[in-house]
Write a protein that holds these residues in place. Structure first.
Motif, PDB file in Angstrom:
ATOM      1  N   ALA B 175       8.435   8.895   2.579  1.00 53.01           N
ATOM      2  CA  ALA B 175       7.001   9.180   2.728  1.00 53.01           C
ATOM      3  C   ALA B 175       6.817  10.669   3.014  1.00 53.01           C
ATOM      4  N   ASN B 176       7.674  11.216   3.870  1.00 50.93           N
ATOM      5  CA  ASN B 176       7.574  12.640   4.179  1.00 50.93           C
ATOM      6  C   ASN B 176       7.818  13.499   2.941  1.00 50.93           C
ATOM      7  N   LEU B 177       8.737  13.056   2.065  1.00 50.45           N
ATOM      8  CA  LEU B 177       8.967  13.776   0.808  1.00 50.45           C
ATOM      9  C   LEU B 177       7.691  13.777  -0.046  1.00 50.45           C
ATOM     10  N   MET B 178       6.969  12.660  -0.051  1.00 47.46           N
ATOM     11  CA  MET B 178       5.696  12.612  -0.777  1.00 47.46           C
ATOM     12  C   MET B 178       4.716  13.641  -0.205  1.00 47.46           C
ATOM     13  N   PHE B 179       4.716  13.770   1.129  1.00 42.29           N
ATOM     14  CA  PHE B 179       3.852  14.777   1.759  1.00 42.29           C
ATOM     15  C   PHE B 179       4.312  16.191   1.365  1.00 42.29           C
ATOM     16  N   GLU B 180       5.629  16.389   1.253  1.00 44.77           N
ATOM     17  CA  GLU B 180       6.135  17.693   0.795  1.00 44.77           C
ATOM     18  C   GLU B 180       5.618  18.017  -0.596  1.00 44.77           C
ATOM     19  N   PHE B 181       5.740  17.057  -1.511  1.00 41.23           N
ATOM     20  CA  PHE B 181       5.242  17.274  -2.877  1.00 41.23           C
ATOM     21  C   PHE B 181       3.764  17.655  -2.854  1.00 41.23           C
ATOM     22  N   SER B 182       2.989  16.910  -2.061  1.00 40.73           N
ATOM     23  CA  SER B 182       1.547  17.162  -2.060  1.00 40.73           C
ATOM     24  C   SER B 182       1.258  18.558  -1.504  1.00 40.73           C
ATOM     25  N   GLU B 183       2.008  18.980  -0.499  1.00 41.08           N
ATOM     26  CA  GLU B 183       1.786  20.325   0.045  1.00 41.08           C
ATOM     27  C   GLU B 183       2.132  21.403  -0.980  1.00 41.08           C
ATOM     28  N   GLU B 184       3.166  21.152  -1.766  1.00 43.18           N
ATOM     29  CA  GLU B 184       3.558  22.140  -2.777  1.00 43.18           C
ATOM     30  C   GLU B 184       2.509  22.237  -3.885  1.00 43.18           C
ATOM     31  N   GLU B 233       0.068  16.189 -17.180  1.00 41.27           N
ATOM     32  CA  GLU B 233      -0.038  17.529 -17.774  1.00 41.27           C
ATOM     33  C   GLU B 233       0.167  18.631 -16.731  1.00 41.27           C
ATOM     34  N   LEU B 234      -0.074  18.292 -15.462  1.00 36.00           N
ATOM     35  CA  LEU B 234       0.126  19.278 -14.392  1.00 36.00           C
ATOM     36  C   LEU B 234       1.591  19.409 -13.992  1.00 36.00           C
ATOM     37  N   LEU B 235       2.411  18.458 -14.447  1.00 40.60           N
ATOM     38  CA  LEU B 235       3.805  18.431 -14.007  1.00 40.60           C
ATOM     39  C   LEU B 235       4.716  18.839 -15.161  1.00 40.60           C
ATOM     40  N   ASP B 236       5.606  19.783 -14.892  1.00 41.95           N
ATOM     41  CA  ASP B 236       6.467  20.296 -15.966  1.00 41.95           C
ATOM     42  C   ASP B 236       7.312  19.189 -16.582  1.00 41.95           C
ATOM     43  N   ASN B 240      12.052  17.117 -12.063  1.00 45.73           N
ATOM     44  CA  ASN B 240      12.235  15.977 -11.155  1.00 45.73           C
ATOM     45  C   ASN B 240      10.893  15.396 -10.737  1.00 45.73           C
ATOM     46  N   LEU B 241       9.934  16.304 -10.509  1.00 40.58           N
ATOM     47  CA  LEU B 241       8.642  15.866 -10.000  1.00 40.58           C
ATOM     48  C   LEU B 241       7.957  14.950 -11.023  1.00 40.58           C
ATOM     49  N   ARG B 242       8.013  15.308 -12.304  1.00 37.33           N
ATOM     50  CA  ARG B 242       7.429  14.466 -13.354  1.00 37.33           C
ATOM     51  C   ARG B 242       8.158  13.115 -13.404  1.00 37.33           C
ATOM     52  N   GLU B 243       9.487  13.147 -13.298  1.00 37.93           N
ATOM     53  CA  GLU B 243      10.264  11.910 -13.362  1.00 37.93           C
ATOM     54  C   GLU B 243       9.891  10.985 -12.193  1.00 37.93           C
ATOM     55  N   ILE B 244       9.755  11.580 -11.004  1.00 32.36           N
ATOM     56  CA  ILE B 244       9.377  10.797  -9.822  1.00 32.36           C
ATOM     57  C   ILE B 244       7.949  10.262  -9.987  1.00 32.36           C
ATOM     58  N   TYR B 245       7.047  11.103 -10.488  1.00 32.40           N
ATOM     59  CA  TYR B 245       5.665  10.654 -10.725  1.00 32.40           C
ATOM     60  C   TYR B 245       5.657   9.448 -11.670  1.00 32.40           C
ATOM     61  N   ASP B 246       6.398   9.553 -12.775  1.00 33.78           N
ATOM     62  CA  ASP B 246       6.409   8.474 -13.771  1.00 33.78           C
ATOM     63  C   ASP B 246       6.961   7.170 -13.183  1.00 33.78           C
ATOM     64  N   LEU B 247       8.064   7.310 -12.458  1.00 31.26           N
ATOM     65  CA  LEU B 247       8.726   6.111 -11.922  1.00 31.26           C
ATOM     66  C   LEU B 247       7.837   5.408 -10.889  1.00 31.26           C
ATOM     67  N   LEU B 248       7.205   6.178 -10.014  1.00 28.37           N
ATOM     68  CA  LEU B 248       6.381   5.571  -8.961  1.00 28.37           C
ATOM     69  C   LEU B 248       5.066   5.034  -9.542  1.00 28.37           C
ATOM     70  N   THR B 249       4.525   5.753 -10.525  1.00 26.82           N
ATOM     71  CA  THR B 249       3.311   5.274 -11.198  1.00 26.82           C
ATOM     72  C   THR B 249       3.588   3.943 -11.899  1.00 26.82           C
ATOM     73  N   GLN B 250       4.715   3.889 -12.613  1.00 26.35           N
ATOM     74  CA  GLN B 250       5.094   2.658 -13.312  1.00 26.35           C
ATOM     75  C   GLN B 250       5.251   1.501 -12.317  1.00 26.35           C
ATOM     76  N   GLU B 251       5.891   1.798 -11.179  1.00 20.65           N
ATOM     77  CA  GLU B 251       6.126   0.749 -10.175  1.00 20.65           C
ATOM     78  C   GLU B 251       4.784   0.213  -9.631  1.00 20.65           C
ATOM     79  N   ILE B 252       3.860   1.098  -9.299  1.00 20.67           N
ATOM     80  CA  ILE B 252       2.553   0.644  -8.785  1.00 20.67           C
ATOM     81  C   ILE B 252       1.800  -0.121  -9.877  1.00 20.67           C
ATOM     82  N   TYR B 253       1.870   0.404 -11.103  1.00 22.28           N
ATOM     83  CA  TYR B 253       1.200  -0.279 -12.211  1.00 22.28           C
ATOM     84  C   TYR B 253       1.761  -1.690 -12.386  1.00 22.28           C
ATOM     85  N   ASP B 254       3.073  -1.812 -12.407  1.00 26.37           N
ATOM     86  CA  ASP B 254       3.719  -3.115 -12.614  1.00 26.37           C
ATOM     87  C   ASP B 254       3.335  -4.120 -11.528  1.00 26.37           C
TER      88      ASP B 254
END
Lengths: 261, 261
Positions: B175-184, B233-236, B240-254
């Protein structure tokens, strides 16, 4: 400059059901409610003692027309609004640019950054409002409506708001997913989920005190390979959960170490 | 049954520096401090007015010998302890089983579930303590030490504690890593990170009220494909950040839909 006194609400959903009563309570007039769902529209109109707007293609007697509709219908619904209206037409979305509203309207954005639950009251005072408009006067007018509810007003461009919305997905949706995973692991181990509540609160509170990167602890940031190995044994091979564990562990490790895990 | 009055501390690190002063404040005696680092050992011994233990291979006059050492040195250090001691020998780790302590000792686990920062005081009353021992008497003895500090005592097996520790990694580190991403993301968009603090607090507070799965909101749980596309489109690409976004988005969607994203 005349301030905003009369607000018309388009879309009687969750956001409108939170905002409209709050506006009314702060002394603003709800000029009318428009919605496609007759039941929901009637219910909200009664709740805030406002008339129902039958046709948004006609002139509306309001200073602000607030679009509380889903992201993908903002453009379509805004296009139906009578262009001769003097009101600012603002949407309430984090993800949609100002330009989604046709430029023959006086366009604005009025985005409350909060996760709205149907059944939970909002403490507005802490909710950041993100304002955008085409000139300073309109920014100030939208800002003073927001100031009636909250002390946290941010003036952001559409580009900034798009980044903010993505950041909020990480901080809210994805962090919440991590809490879901943890609850499922506890349930499987027959441990009451409340055991983690103090740690979850502490995790959030720390972010208020210092940058999240300065708070990171745990096996990945320590490079504790034995514990990581033991954790992986608890997660089914080939499962999404193991894949997510591996990816996030690697990310935390990479941020704290130079050698390969 | 005689209670625990005298506690010897092995390992003068972060956990010991939080626990030892708290024990002393609650009327327990710190029987001594043992550590390999002479400076740290002396500093903690002075802080709690306790003697330094020179050799843990000799008899120690204590009711509890508490191992506040790193996970991977618990076994090695416990093996040096004089087996003729009457004291319970307990470690303070979430990830290490009771069996890491040699069975010629009176083994126990005394695990405070909290993320310890060097510079932040702990409000002990809210910290869950996880207790394990080889018999009910020892569980009760360790439990009553924990009760001096906190009202939240859990008796867990080594297997349960292992699952709990993994759950805590999700709820805290990830969860803290998610907060790190959001701060960046906010930093990149030139937005003050405090804008997300109310949402982060609300996210944590909701978990205390209802299951996390019942709180999920956002584009992935709504199946809002357009917003997801805009986020990506905001994520290169390839990051890694795009890969993490995709994986977590897919998990919530599923978790919220039956059709494929």
């Amino acid at each position: 400059m005349n301030g905003i006194k009369r607000i018309a609400i388009v879309g009687p959903g969750r956001v409108a059901n939170h905002l409209a009563p709050a506006f009314k309570e702060k002394g603003l007039t709800i000029a009318g409610i428009y919605g496609r769902d007759a039941d929901e529209t009637t219910r909200l109109a009664k709740k805030v003692e406002a008339p129902i707007i039958q046709d948004i293609g006609k002139r509306i007697n309001a200073d602000l027309i607030l679009l509380c509709v889903s992201d993908d219908s903002i453009g379509e619904i805004a296009a139906q609004i009578f262009p001769g209206n003097k009101a600012i037409v603002a949407h309430t979305s984090g993800a949609v640019p100002l330009s989604a509203i046709p430029d023959n309207l006086r366009r604005g954005v009025f985005y409350p950054l909060q996760s709205f639950s149907a059944d939970k009251n909002i403490v507005w005072d802490n909710v950041p409002f993100c304002i955008e408009a085409e000139n300073d006067d309109d920014v100030n007018m939208l800002g003073s409506v927001a100031e009636r509810l909250s002390s946290k007003i941010y003036i952001l461009s559409s580009e900034q708001r798009k980044s903010l919305h993505l950041a909020a997905v990480f901080a809210n949706n994805f962090a919440n997913l991590m809490f879901e995973f943890s609850e499922e692991l506890l349930e499987k181990a027959d441990i009451n989920r409340s055991i983690l509540h103090p740690l979850i609160l502490e995790t959030a509170n720390k972010v208020l005190m210092q940058k999240a990167s300065e708070s990171q602890t745990g096996p990945a940031s320590r490079g504790d390979v034995e514990t990581i190995k033991a954790h992986r044994e608890l997660l089914d091979e080939g499962s999404n959960l193991r894949e997510i564990y591996d990816l996030l562990t690697q990310e935390i490790y990479d941020r704290n170490h130079h050698e390969k895990l």
